[in-house]
Design a protein around this motif. Structure first.
Motif, PDB file in Angstrom:
ATOM      1  N   GLU A  70       9.618  -2.213  -3.563  1.00  0.00           N
ATOM      2  CA  GLU A  70       8.333  -2.730  -4.078  1.00  0.00           C
ATOM      3  C   GLU A  70       7.520  -3.356  -2.949  1.00  0.00           C
ATOM      4  OE1 GLU A  70      11.336  -3.215  -5.528  1.00  0.00           O
ATOM      5  OE2 GLU A  70      10.942  -1.860  -7.208  1.00  0.00           O
ATOM      6  N   MET A  71       8.189  -4.127  -2.080  1.00  0.00           N
ATOM      7  CA  MET A  71       7.470  -4.741  -0.945  1.00  0.00           C
ATOM      8  C   MET A  71       6.908  -3.659  -0.035  1.00  0.00           C
ATOM      9  SD  MET A  71      10.152  -7.660   0.219  1.00  0.00           S
ATOM     10  CE  MET A  71      10.731  -8.942  -0.883  1.00  0.00           C
ATOM     11  N   MET A  72       7.708  -2.624   0.217  1.00  0.00           N
ATOM     12  CA  MET A  72       7.262  -1.554   1.122  1.00  0.00           C
ATOM     13  C   MET A  72       6.069  -0.803   0.508  1.00  0.00           C
ATOM     14  SD  MET A  72       8.998  -1.921   3.826  1.00  0.00           S
ATOM     15  CE  MET A  72       8.116  -0.590   4.604  1.00  0.00           C
ATOM     16  N   VAL A  73       6.117  -0.590  -0.802  1.00  0.00           N
ATOM     17  CA  VAL A  73       5.009   0.102  -1.480  1.00  0.00           C
ATOM     18  C   VAL A  73       3.730  -0.717  -1.342  1.00  0.00           C
ATOM     19  CG1 VAL A  73       4.131   0.698  -3.797  1.00  0.00           C
ATOM     20  CG2 VAL A  73       6.427   1.437  -3.098  1.00  0.00           C
ATOM     21  N   TYR A  74       3.840  -2.019  -1.571  1.00  0.00           N
ATOM     22  CA  TYR A  74       2.686  -2.938  -1.522  1.00  0.00           C
ATOM     23  C   TYR A  74       2.035  -2.923  -0.137  1.00  0.00           C
ATOM     24  CZ  TYR A  74       0.513  -7.595  -2.214  1.00  0.00           C
ATOM     25  OH  TYR A  74      -0.347  -8.648  -2.328  1.00  0.00           O
ATOM     26  N   HIS A  75       2.862  -3.037   0.902  1.00  0.00           N
ATOM     27  CA  HIS A  75       2.308  -3.100   2.265  1.00  0.00           C
ATOM     28  C   HIS A  75       1.862  -1.721   2.753  1.00  0.00           C
ATOM     29  CE1 HIS A  75       3.017  -7.337   3.249  1.00  0.00           C
ATOM     30  NE2 HIS A  75       3.967  -7.241   2.331  1.00  0.00           N
ATOM     31  N   THR A  76       2.529  -0.660   2.299  1.00  0.00           N
ATOM     32  CA  THR A  76       2.102   0.691   2.684  1.00  0.00           C
ATOM     33  C   THR A  76       0.716   0.981   2.109  1.00  0.00           C
ATOM     34  OG1 THR A  76       4.389   1.455   2.790  1.00  0.00           O
ATOM     35  CG2 THR A  76       2.706   3.157   2.571  1.00  0.00           C
ATOM     36  N   ALA A  77       0.515   0.607   0.857  1.00  0.00           N
ATOM     37  CA  ALA A  77      -0.791   0.840   0.222  1.00  0.00           C
ATOM     38  C   ALA A  77      -1.887   0.060   0.953  1.00  0.00           C
ATOM     39  CB  ALA A  77      -0.747   0.439  -1.247  1.00  0.00           C
ATOM     40  N   ALA A  78      -1.576  -1.177   1.374  1.00  0.00           N
ATOM     41  CA  ALA A  78      -2.569  -1.985   2.107  1.00  0.00           C
ATOM     42  C   ALA A  78      -2.934  -1.300   3.419  1.00  0.00           C
ATOM     43  CB  ALA A  78      -2.019  -3.378   2.360  1.00  0.00           C
ATOM     44  N   CYS A  79      -1.921  -0.833   4.150  1.00  0.00           N
ATOM     45  CA  CYS A  79      -2.192  -0.175   5.440  1.00  0.00           C
ATOM     46  C   CYS A  79      -2.954   1.128   5.223  1.00  0.00           C
ATOM     47  CB  CYS A  79      -0.885   0.101   6.190  1.00  0.00           C
ATOM     48  SG  CYS A  79      -0.101  -1.414   6.774  1.00  0.00           S
ATOM     49  N   ARG A  80      -2.560   1.881   4.185  1.00  0.00           N
ATOM     50  CA  ARG A  80      -3.204   3.186   3.928  1.00  0.00           C
ATOM     51  C   ARG A  80      -4.713   3.040   3.789  1.00  0.00           C
ATOM     52  NH1 ARG A  80      -1.951   8.127   4.984  1.00  0.00           N
ATOM     53  NH2 ARG A  80      -3.699   7.543   6.251  1.00  0.00           N
ATOM     54  N   ARG A  81      -5.150   1.928   3.167  1.00  0.00           N
ATOM     55  CA  ARG A  81      -6.588   1.731   2.972  1.00  0.00           C
ATOM     56  C   ARG A  81      -7.326   1.617   4.296  1.00  0.00           C
ATOM     57  NH1 ARG A  81      -4.446  -2.248  -0.768  1.00  0.00           N
ATOM     58  NH2 ARG A  81      -3.992  -1.037  -2.627  1.00  0.00           N
ATOM     59  N   GLY A  82      -6.595   1.251   5.359  1.00  0.00           N
ATOM     60  CA  GLY A  82      -7.255   1.069   6.649  1.00  0.00           C
ATOM     61  C   GLY A  82      -7.036   2.211   7.625  1.00  0.00           C
ATOM     62  N   VAL A  83      -6.158   3.163   7.280  1.00  0.00           N
ATOM     63  CA  VAL A  83      -5.775   4.184   8.275  1.00  0.00           C
ATOM     64  C   VAL A  83      -6.311   5.548   7.862  1.00  0.00           C
ATOM     65  CG1 VAL A  83      -3.825   5.339   9.401  1.00  0.00           C
ATOM     66  CG2 VAL A  83      -3.716   2.890   8.911  1.00  0.00           C
ATOM     67  N   LEU A  84      -7.222   6.076   8.675  1.00  0.00           N
ATOM     68  CA  LEU A  84      -7.820   7.383   8.395  1.00  0.00           C
ATOM     69  C   LEU A  84      -7.230   8.484   9.256  1.00  0.00           C
ATOM     70  CD1 LEU A  84     -11.654   6.650   8.302  1.00  0.00           C
ATOM     71  CD2 LEU A  84     -10.149   7.210   6.385  1.00  0.00           C
ATOM     72  N   ARG A  85      -6.728   8.127  10.431  1.00  0.00           N
ATOM     73  CA  ARG A  85      -6.496   9.115  11.462  1.00  0.00           C
ATOM     74  C   ARG A  85      -5.021   9.247  11.842  1.00  0.00           C
ATOM     75  NH1 ARG A  85      -5.569   8.518  16.189  1.00  0.00           N
ATOM     76  NH2 ARG A  85      -5.694   6.283  15.880  1.00  0.00           N
ATOM     77  N   ALA A  86      -4.390   8.146  12.206  1.00  0.00           N
ATOM     78  CA  ALA A  86      -3.005   8.201  12.716  1.00  0.00           C
ATOM     79  C   ALA A  86      -2.030   8.530  11.583  1.00  0.00           C
ATOM     80  CB  ALA A  86      -2.639   6.850  13.327  1.00  0.00           C
ATOM     81  N   PRO A  87      -0.900   9.193  11.906  1.00  0.00           N
ATOM     82  CA  PRO A  87       0.145   9.350  10.893  1.00  0.00           C
ATOM     83  C   PRO A  87       0.665   7.970  10.482  1.00  0.00           C
ATOM     84  CG  PRO A  87       0.660  10.620  12.896  1.00  0.00           C
ATOM     85  CD  PRO A  87      -0.532   9.761  13.209  1.00  0.00           C
ATOM     86  N   LEU A  88       0.852   7.783   9.181  1.00  0.00           N
ATOM     87  CA  LEU A  88       1.342   6.506   8.650  1.00  0.00           C
ATOM     88  C   LEU A  88       2.765   6.723   8.113  1.00  0.00           C
ATOM     89  CD1 LEU A  88       0.454   3.546   7.971  1.00  0.00           C
ATOM     90  CD2 LEU A  88      -0.117   4.393   5.696  1.00  0.00           C
ATOM     91  N   VAL A  89       3.721   6.077   8.761  1.00  0.00           N
ATOM     92  CA  VAL A  89       5.135   6.219   8.381  1.00  0.00           C
ATOM     93  C   VAL A  89       5.569   4.920   7.706  1.00  0.00           C
ATOM     94  CG1 VAL A  89       7.475   6.660   9.248  1.00  0.00           C
ATOM     95  CG2 VAL A  89       5.507   7.694  10.412  1.00  0.00           C
TER      96      VAL A  89
END
Ligand code: KIV
Length: 266
Positions: A70-89
């Motif tokens: 759940e923590m990883m999902v929460y923080h991944t979603a936050a980062c996704r909103r800011g990342v357009l270009r780089a691969p997000l792992v």
């Protein structure tokens, strides 16, 4: 603020793999929130990892073992909103991939939150999980060497690959991860010569941290780059800023300004 959030794209890591064909070194950093992820994406970073190091760096835990899906999902979603270009792992946290089925089920949650790929810790014994993830169309990054999710069993953070047998085991693990379908491998805290040899032997990118300069890419925990976690600094990381000192200075200046305003307007 952006209005559209990019969808997860497992092919993004494949594009990174091409960098190894001409041996162009690449740079990766961890991120845990929207502003930092967006700033590093806009600055041109090659890969962003929502690491389970968030347990220590963001939540104040002693290690990564208490981090949940759940923590990883929460923080991944936050980062996704800011990342357009780089691969997000995004890291699958401790005990969330004990079987191939749980690995796929939990990885799907991270992909739904916007991860382009997931990362799991462990060597050859993780082959069934990586095969299942690949079969489900989920790009997976392996992670060998020092495994932070196992720090308690291992009794501390120790460098790997010091003996011939350990070096051979790490090489076998790296070969097995590639055969199973991993798209890249993090090599954490291992003898530089071993990391360089793995990098030459596997056809997928290696991403080093505390493993010398011979890997295809290097990753750092962003706090170690920015100097924003002064209570612990790994010896291999060179801070390029001193956010901790800057934060203390700005807070003290703000406090002093309020005090002088109060004196000026009794
Ligand atoms: O969680 C993390 O920050 C990591 C890096 C050490 C690679 O896995």
């Amino acid at each position: 603020m952006k209005t559209s959030i990019p969808k997860s794209d497992p092919e993004k890591l494949t594009r990174l793999s091409k960098a190894t064909a001409d041996r162009t070194p690449f740079s990766a950093l961890t991120a845990y929130d929207y502003p930092v992820a967006r700033l590093m994406d806009e600055a041109g970073i090659d890969l962003i990892l929502v690491g389970d190091s968030l347990g220590m760096m963001v939540l104040g835990h002693e290690d990564t073992t208490g981090v949940t899906v759940e923590m990883m999902v929460y923080h991944t979603a936050a980062c996704r909103r800011g990342v357009l270009r780089a691969p997000l792992v995004a890291d699958l946290p401790s005990r969330s991939y004990d079987s191939p089925d749980t690995a796929v089920a939990n990885a799907r949650l991270l992909v739904a939150a916007g991860a382009d790929a997931v990362k799991i810790e462990g060597g050859s014994q993780m082959a069934p999980q990586i095969e299942a993830l690949s079969a489900a169309g989920i790009a997976t990054v392996g992670h060998i060497g020092m495994l932070p999710q196992h720090v308690r069993e291992e009794g501390g953070y120790r460098k790997k690959g010091k003996t011939d047998a350990d070096a051979e085991r790490l090489l076998d693990d790296a070969r097995q991860l590639e055969r199973s379908g991993a798209v890249a491998i993090v090599l954490e805290s291992m003898v530089a010569r071993v990391a360089t040899q793995i990098t030459h032997e596997v056809g997928i990118p290696t991403i080093g941290i505390g493993a010398g300069g011979g890997c295809d890419g290097q990753i750092l925990v962003v706090h170690d780059l920015l100097g924003s976690f002064p209570w612990f600094r790994p010896s291999f990381a060179t801070p390029r800023a001193d956010f901790a000192a800057e934060t203390t200075r700005a807070v003290r200046e703000f406090i002093a300004t309020q005090a002088s305003n109060a004196n000026a307007h009794p």
